[in-house]
Design a protein around this motif. Structure first.
Motif, mmCIF file in Angstrom:
data_model
loop_
_atom_site.group_PDB
_atom_site.id
_atom_site.type_symbol
_atom_site.label_atom_id
_atom_site.label_comp_id
_atom_site.label_asym_id
_atom_site.label_seq_id
_atom_site.Cartn_x
_atom_site.Cartn_y
_atom_site.Cartn_z
ATOM 1 N N PRO A 253 0.952 -1.166 -0.173
ATOM 2 C CA PRO A 253 -0.122 0.215 0.322
ATOM 3 C C PRO A 253 1.143 1.107 -0.276
ATOM 4 C CG PRO A 253 -0.650 -1.618 1.162
ATOM 5 C CD PRO A 253 1.100 -2.173 1.248
ATOM 6 N N SER A 254 0.455 2.159 -0.566
ATOM 7 C CA SER A 254 0.901 3.930 -0.235
ATOM 8 C C SER A 254 0.165 5.092 0.180
ATOM 9 C CB SER A 254 1.421 4.170 -1.872
ATOM 10 O OG SER A 254 1.979 4.973 -2.423
ATOM 11 N N PRO A 255 0.653 5.738 0.863
ATOM 12 C CA PRO A 255 2.081 5.365 1.772
ATOM 13 C C PRO A 255 2.213 4.188 2.632
ATOM 14 C CG PRO A 255 0.423 7.348 2.399
ATOM 15 C CD PRO A 255 -0.844 6.170 1.863
ATOM 16 N N ARG A 256 3.594 4.377 2.479
ATOM 17 C CA ARG A 256 3.937 2.903 2.603
ATOM 18 C C ARG A 256 3.591 2.742 4.729
ATOM 19 N NH1 ARG A 256 4.835 1.153 -1.698
ATOM 20 N NH2 ARG A 256 5.792 1.593 -3.577
ATOM 21 N N THR A 257 3.778 1.804 4.831
ATOM 22 C CA THR A 257 3.375 2.019 7.032
ATOM 23 C C THR A 257 4.583 0.956 7.072
ATOM 24 O OG1 THR A 257 1.942 0.018 6.724
ATOM 25 C CG2 THR A 257 0.665 2.185 6.412
ATOM 26 N N GLU A 258 4.788 0.680 8.324
ATOM 27 C CA GLU A 258 6.249 0.254 9.023
ATOM 28 C C GLU A 258 5.442 -1.186 8.968
ATOM 29 O OE1 GLU A 258 8.199 1.218 12.350
ATOM 30 O OE2 GLU A 258 8.524 3.239 11.468
ATOM 31 N N PHE A 259 4.255 -1.527 9.142
ATOM 32 C CA PHE A 259 3.607 -2.403 9.373
ATOM 33 C C PHE A 259 3.822 -3.503 7.843
ATOM 34 C CE2 PHE A 259 -0.387 -5.444 8.805
ATOM 35 C CZ PHE A 259 -0.560 -6.164 10.135
ATOM 36 N N ALA A 260 3.431 -3.162 7.313
ATOM 37 C CA ALA A 260 3.285 -3.676 5.498
ATOM 38 C C ALA A 260 4.450 -3.984 5.017
ATOM 39 C CB ALA A 260 2.853 -1.891 4.628
ATOM 40 N N VAL A 261 5.552 -2.993 5.924
ATOM 41 C CA VAL A 261 7.092 -3.473 5.771
ATOM 42 C C VAL A 261 7.891 -4.061 6.290
ATOM 43 C CG1 VAL A 261 9.790 -2.549 5.674
ATOM 44 C CG2 VAL A 261 7.649 -0.925 4.567
ATOM 45 N N LYS A 262 7.281 -4.632 7.263
ATOM 46 C CA LYS A 262 7.167 -5.846 7.859
ATOM 47 C C LYS A 262 6.630 -6.721 7.402
ATOM 48 C CE LYS A 262 8.536 -3.943 13.516
ATOM 49 N NZ LYS A 262 7.944 -3.935 14.400
ATOM 50 N N VAL A 263 6.035 -6.835 7.185
ATOM 51 C CA VAL A 263 4.889 -7.973 6.555
ATOM 52 C C VAL A 263 5.725 -9.186 5.332
ATOM 53 C CG1 VAL A 263 2.380 -9.353 5.229
ATOM 54 C CG2 VAL A 263 2.876 -7.748 7.921
ATOM 55 N N HIS A 264 6.252 -7.967 4.301
ATOM 56 C CA HIS A 264 6.785 -7.781 3.043
ATOM 57 C C HIS A 264 8.513 -8.281 3.364
ATOM 58 C CE1 HIS A 264 4.202 -6.734 -0.186
ATOM 59 N NE2 HIS A 264 3.348 -5.986 0.591
ATOM 60 N N ARG A 265 8.778 -8.573 4.471
ATOM 61 C CA ARG A 265 10.291 -8.144 4.472
ATOM 62 C C ARG A 265 10.043 -9.922 5.118
ATOM 63 N NH1 ARG A 265 13.875 -4.793 3.729
ATOM 64 N NH2 ARG A 265 15.339 -5.951 4.665
ATOM 65 N N GLN A 266 9.324 -10.151 6.578
ATOM 66 C CA GLN A 266 9.548 -11.654 6.905
ATOM 67 C C GLN A 266 8.911 -12.188 5.544
ATOM 68 O OE1 GLN A 266 4.854 -12.431 8.014
ATOM 69 N NE2 GLN A 266 6.174 -13.250 9.717
ATOM 70 N N GLU A 267 8.173 -12.194 4.451
ATOM 71 C CA GLU A 267 7.993 -13.300 3.965
ATOM 72 C C GLU A 267 8.693 -13.212 2.379
ATOM 73 O OE1 GLU A 267 3.210 -12.133 2.944
ATOM 74 O OE2 GLU A 267 4.387 -11.936 1.666
ATOM 75 N N TYR A 268 9.777 -12.146 2.045
ATOM 76 C CA TYR A 268 11.054 -12.043 1.847
ATOM 77 C C TYR A 268 12.084 -12.859 2.247
ATOM 78 C CZ TYR A 268 15.365 -9.971 -0.821
ATOM 79 O OH TYR A 268 15.915 -9.199 -1.925
#
Length: 478
Positions: A253-268
């Motif tokens: 989502p945009s704007p980016r949120t810290e929560f979304a970044v954490k989820v994507h990095r978890q999966e990465y």
């Protein structure tokens, strides 16, 4: 007695010549979207890659390995065209269809060639054996997620096999690649011919799907948000990374949120760990085959990935998180635990194998072997480093400084990468660095010319207009 001794000496000499002439095998392993940050041994984030860590320790690691960039959003396509043609970015788009591929050079020189996994190069793979070639990416990504905790709990799931993607066909694609690689290694034990294996994972590209056990290895509260996190990059549209228009940027989502970044990095991290496990299986099979002592292993990736750095998600930028990748090489003549800091390009892999196989490098191949660097006969591979993305970005890295230019809006960003590896402190607006910007801009113009880059940095719109006219004329001619 003398005749007997002479016979022994002659036999020993022949054995020595045979050993000297025995060609090494090559196992080339290629990841997708895998930033240097994901390697556990680098100590940047808590991503577990034990098998790649062992490979890094067993040979030489080049810790400043770059991709030159791309002519379009599919950065991996440009990277692979360069890799397989040996041509720099501004020649590879056409040249990939005009010159012999890496595999064809190896085949011509007595190698059995094998490929499995992601191709994403024009035409069909040119190997003796090709098994399960894959397209650029699996279909099945979840977009614009997660918006909030409810969306995270009830929305798209990496382990949901009904979504297709990496689960299409019933077995995770990374496991299929490993299975195929192991099968070929087992077959190679019955052959005398040296082999060149091109093992290309689609991981760690999205959709970052993997079994739940790997996701559970990375609880959300353990995931670190990058220090360079931004809710949006200030020039995202101008640099060609519009969060609405560019596919990669729509994943979050945009704007980016810290929560979304954490989820994507978890999966990465989870899909990186799963791929690392499959790579370990290939290494085990090579060891059991008896071929390991005469096999060089090279591991790298086609480019890095942002996943929250600088408010970006994809790889279409000139920042280190998107340009820098791992590059490890181990084998018979490579001493363990060597680390090198001089910049190289990941596409040096091809020239390196030719060097080790004692195959003359074709004149058209522009990339260079890393062996002179390892052997200490050469200290610099490329200086300065060049980068581009479509007509929207240009980059030069010279010593401690990196200059990123957005030609369409006449904006430059300057970073001292020796002091600011995360590229968070833009020095461009500091009057003290005006002379440095002018110096690097002049060097960039020369570098662009050397790289066959036909953009006019002072008048980029004119360059684009000229390109459109040429393109239109070609269509008319045909």
């Amino acid at each position: 007695m003398n005749k007997f001794l002479a016979l022994i000496c002659s036999s020993l000499m022949m054995i020595g010549i045979a050993a000297e002439n025995e060609k090494p095998n090559f196992l080339f392993i290629f990841a997708d979207d895998m930033s240097l940050d994901t390697i556990g041994a680098m100590g940047r984030y808590n991503c577990q890659t034990p098998n790649l860590d062992k490979l890094m320790a067993s040979g030489a690691s080049f810790n400043h390995t770059y991709n030159m960039g791309a002519w379009g959003g599919a950065v991996c396509a440009a990277s692979r065209a360069m890799l397989n043609s040996g041509l720099f970015v501004n020649k590879a788009q056409k040249g990939i269809n005009q010159v012999p591929h890496w595999s064809e050079i190896m085949k011509k020189n007595g190698y059995a060639t094998y490929m499995t996994g992601k191709w994403h190069v024009p035409g069909t793979p040119r190997f003796d054996v090709v098994k399960d070639p894959r397209p650029g990416m699996p279909k099945g990504s979840g977009y614009n997620r997660p918006k909030d905790m409810d969306d995270y709990l009830n929305g798209w799931k990496p382990w949901d096999k009904t979504q297709g993607g990496f689960w299409q066909g019933g077995i995770h694609w990374s496991e299929v690649v490993a299975n195929n690689g192991i099968e070929f290694i087992e077959q190679a034990t019955k052959e005398d011919k040296p082999f060149f294996m091109y093992i290309a994972f689609n991981a760690t590209h999205d959709p970052r799907q993997v079994a739940k056990e790997y996701i559970d290895m990375y609880p959300l509260d353990s995931i670190e948000v990058p220090k360079s996190f931004l809710s949006n990059y200030p020039y995202d549209e101008e640099m060609g990374c519009n969060p609405v228009g560019l596919r990669d940027e729509r994943l979050m989502p945009s704007p980016r949120t810290e929560f979304a970044v954490k989820v994507h990095r978890q999966e990465y991290f989870a899909i990186a760990t799963h791929m690392d496990e499959q790579i370990g299986r290939i290494f085990d099979a090579l060891e059991k085959s008896g071929k390991a002592d005469n096999t060089y292993i090279i591991f790298t990736a086609d480019h890095g990935l942002s996943v929250g750095h600088h408010g970006l998600v994809g790889k279409q930028s000139m920042y280190n998180h998107s340009m820098k990748v791992p590059f490890f090489i181990s084998g018979p003549s490579i001493k363990p635990e060597q680390q090198f800091d001089m910049p190289i390009y990941l596409q040096d892999a091809m020239a390196t194998t030719l060097d080790l196989a004692k195959i003359a490098k074709p004149e058209y191949v522009q990339f260079n072997s890393v062996m002179p660097l390892i052997e200490g006969t050469k200290k610099v591979q490329y200086s300065p480093i060049y980068g581009k993305y479509t007509h929207t970005q240009r980059m030069i890295q010279d010593g401690d400084f990196k200059l990123i230019v957005y030609p369409g809006i006449k904006v430059s960003r300057l970073y001292n990468i020796s002091k600011d590896d995360l590229e968070m402190n833009d020095l461009a607006k500091n009057p003290e660095y005006a002379a440095k910007i002018a110096e690097l801009t002049t060097k960039l113009k020369k570098l662009m010319k050397d790289m066959d880059d036909d953009m006019d940095l002072d008048n980029p719109k004119k360059s684009q207009s000229s390109k459109k006219k040429k393109s239109k004329k070609k269509k008319t001619d045909h």
